[in-house]
Design a protein around this motif. Structure first.
Motif, PDB file in Angstrom:
ATOM      1  N   ILE A 102      42.367  27.516 -43.771  1.00  0.00           N
ATOM      2  CA  ILE A 102      42.962  27.945 -42.513  1.00  0.00           C
ATOM      3  C   ILE A 102      43.901  29.109 -42.805  1.00  0.00           C
ATOM      4  O   ILE A 102      44.825  28.988 -43.602  1.00  0.00           O
ATOM      5  N   THR A 103      43.639  30.230 -42.147  1.00  0.00           N
ATOM      6  CA  THR A 103      44.434  31.435 -42.385  1.00  0.00           C
ATOM      7  C   THR A 103      45.478  31.683 -41.300  1.00  0.00           C
ATOM      8  O   THR A 103      46.435  32.412 -41.540  1.00  0.00           O
ATOM      9  N   GLN A 104      45.302  31.110 -40.111  1.00  0.00           N
ATOM     10  CA  GLN A 104      46.241  31.271 -39.000  1.00  0.00           C
ATOM     11  C   GLN A 104      46.393  29.955 -38.269  1.00  0.00           C
ATOM     12  O   GLN A 104      45.403  29.247 -38.049  1.00  0.00           O
ATOM     13  N   CYS A 105      47.609  29.616 -37.881  1.00  0.00           N
ATOM     14  CA  CYS A 105      47.827  28.399 -37.102  1.00  0.00           C
ATOM     15  C   CYS A 105      49.127  28.484 -36.329  1.00  0.00           C
ATOM     16  O   CYS A 105      50.006  29.279 -36.644  1.00  0.00           O
ATOM     17  N   LEU A 106      49.200  27.660 -35.318  1.00  0.00           N
ATOM     18  CA  LEU A 106      50.461  27.419 -34.626  1.00  0.00           C
ATOM     19  C   LEU A 106      51.179  26.358 -35.439  1.00  0.00           C
ATOM     20  O   LEU A 106      50.527  25.542 -36.090  1.00  0.00           O
ATOM     21  N   VAL A 107      52.477  26.314 -35.396  1.00  0.00           N
ATOM     22  CA  VAL A 107      53.227  25.236 -36.033  1.00  0.00           C
ATOM     23  C   VAL A 107      54.070  24.580 -34.951  1.00  0.00           C
ATOM     24  O   VAL A 107      54.797  25.265 -34.220  1.00  0.00           O
ATOM     25  N   LEU A 108      53.938  23.262 -34.844  1.00  0.00           N
ATOM     26  CA  LEU A 108      54.687  22.483 -33.866  1.00  0.00           C
ATOM     27  C   LEU A 108      55.576  21.492 -34.592  1.00  0.00           C
ATOM     28  O   LEU A 108      55.108  20.785 -35.478  1.00  0.00           O
ATOM     29  N   GLY A 109      56.828  21.443 -34.207  1.00  0.00           N
ATOM     30  CA  GLY A 109      57.755  20.473 -34.773  1.00  0.00           C
ATOM     31  C   GLY A 109      58.289  19.587 -33.670  1.00  0.00           C
ATOM     32  O   GLY A 109      58.790  20.094 -32.664  1.00  0.00           O
ATOM     33  N   TYR A 110      58.167  18.287 -33.840  1.00  0.00           N
ATOM     34  CA  TYR A 110      58.678  17.343 -32.852  1.00  0.00           C
ATOM     35  C   TYR A 110      59.919  16.644 -33.391  1.00  0.00           C
ATOM     36  O   TYR A 110      59.877  16.037 -34.468  1.00  0.00           O
ATOM     37  N   SER A 111      61.032  16.738 -32.684  1.00  0.00           N
ATOM     38  CA  SER A 111      62.256  16.020 -32.986  1.00  0.00           C
ATOM     39  C   SER A 111      62.660  16.224 -34.447  1.00  0.00           C
ATOM     40  O   SER A 111      62.958  17.337 -34.859  1.00  0.00           O
ATOM     41  N   GLY A 112      62.632  15.165 -35.265  1.00  0.00           N
ATOM     42  CA  GLY A 112      63.007  15.267 -36.674  1.00  0.00           C
ATOM     43  C   GLY A 112      62.059  16.115 -37.491  1.00  0.00           C
ATOM     44  O   GLY A 112      62.331  16.417 -38.660  1.00  0.00           O
ATOM     45  N   GLY A 113      60.942  16.553 -36.911  1.00  0.00           N
ATOM     46  CA  GLY A 113      60.016  17.468 -37.581  1.00  0.00           C
ATOM     47  C   GLY A 113      60.451  18.925 -37.461  1.00  0.00           C
ATOM     48  O   GLY A 113      59.853  19.814 -38.070  1.00  0.00           O
ATOM     49  N   THR A 114      61.531  19.162 -36.691  1.00  0.00           N
ATOM     50  CA  THR A 114      62.020  20.525 -36.478  1.00  0.00           C
ATOM     51  C   THR A 114      62.317  21.274 -37.784  1.00  0.00           C
ATOM     52  O   THR A 114      61.813  22.376 -37.988  1.00  0.00           O
ATOM     53  N   ILE A 134      59.498  20.852 -30.102  1.00  0.00           N
ATOM     54  CA  ILE A 134      59.496  19.887 -29.008  1.00  0.00           C
ATOM     55  C   ILE A 134      60.664  18.933 -29.242  1.00  0.00           C
ATOM     56  O   ILE A 134      60.704  18.254 -30.261  1.00  0.00           O
ATOM     57  N   ALA A 135      61.612  18.874 -28.305  1.00  0.00           N
ATOM     58  CA  ALA A 135      62.809  18.042 -28.450  1.00  0.00           C
ATOM     59  C   ALA A 135      63.431  18.268 -29.834  1.00  0.00           C
ATOM     60  O   ALA A 135      63.592  17.342 -30.614  1.00  0.00           O
ATOM     61  N   PRO A 136      63.764  19.516 -30.161  1.00  0.00           N
ATOM     62  CA  PRO A 136      64.224  19.836 -31.512  1.00  0.00           C
ATOM     63  C   PRO A 136      65.491  19.094 -31.920  1.00  0.00           C
ATOM     64  O   PRO A 136      66.422  18.960 -31.150  1.00  0.00           O
ATOM     65  N   TYR A 137      65.463  18.625 -33.137  1.00  0.00           N
ATOM     66  CA  TYR A 137      66.594  17.933 -33.735  1.00  0.00           C
ATOM     67  C   TYR A 137      66.584  18.225 -35.223  1.00  0.00           C
ATOM     68  O   TYR A 137      65.528  18.276 -35.845  1.00  0.00           O
TER      69      TYR A 137
END
Length: 160
Positions: A102-114, A134-137
């Protein structure tokens, strides 16, 4: 009465690789597996595992997104890495993306994944087309202030 709860727990597929240091990295794939138009790396909350991303499976299928949701070390099926840092996990995520070519991607972080999502954006900005929180912490004081300058172009691509 039929329950859909148990069915929902069986969606997606689980994969794993042996990382360069010998640990196991496990991830879960949801959404479009055959011909995705977009790939998204999902950084799960705390506590949790990549399995939590299953709630996005239906939407990801509709939007033709392949959602890759790794378990961090010591979570789910991934081997524990004592004394790991957030940046160590970004290296694991990069290994997974490279193994999947995979050469390109979106990165999503949820809460403690921020902090993990931010670490990915700074560790491999050339692969990150957008970053969503998403709900960044973050448990670390000032983590946003410490984001490296090279990630600013990624941060500017944030979409609301």
């Amino acid at each position: 009465m039929t329950s859909t709860h148990n069915t929902a727990l069986r969606i997606g597929r689980t994969r794993r690789i042996v990382l360069r240091d010998g640990r196991i990295a496990e991830w879960h794939e949801f959404g479009e597996n055959e011909n995705p138009q977009t790939v998204a790396l999902y950084c799960h909350g705390t506590p949790g595992s990549g399995r939590e991303a299953q709630i996005f499976d239906r939407v990801a299928r509709e939007k033709k997104i392949l959602l890759i949701a790794p378990d961090r070390p010591g979570c789910g099926g991934s081997t524990l890495m004592p004394h790991r840092t957030v940046q160590d996990w970004a290296a694991d995520a990069a290994e997974i993306l490279n193994a999947l070519q995979i050469t390109q991607c979106l990165v999503l972080g949820y809460s403690g994944g921020t902090p993990y999502a931010l670490a990915c954006a700074t560790a491999f900005p050339q692969k990150v087309s957008a970053l969503g929180l998403i709900a960044p912490y973050t448990p670390e004081e000032g983590v946003f202030a410490r984001v490296e300058e090279r990630s600013i172009p990624v941060m500017m691509r944030l979409q609301y």
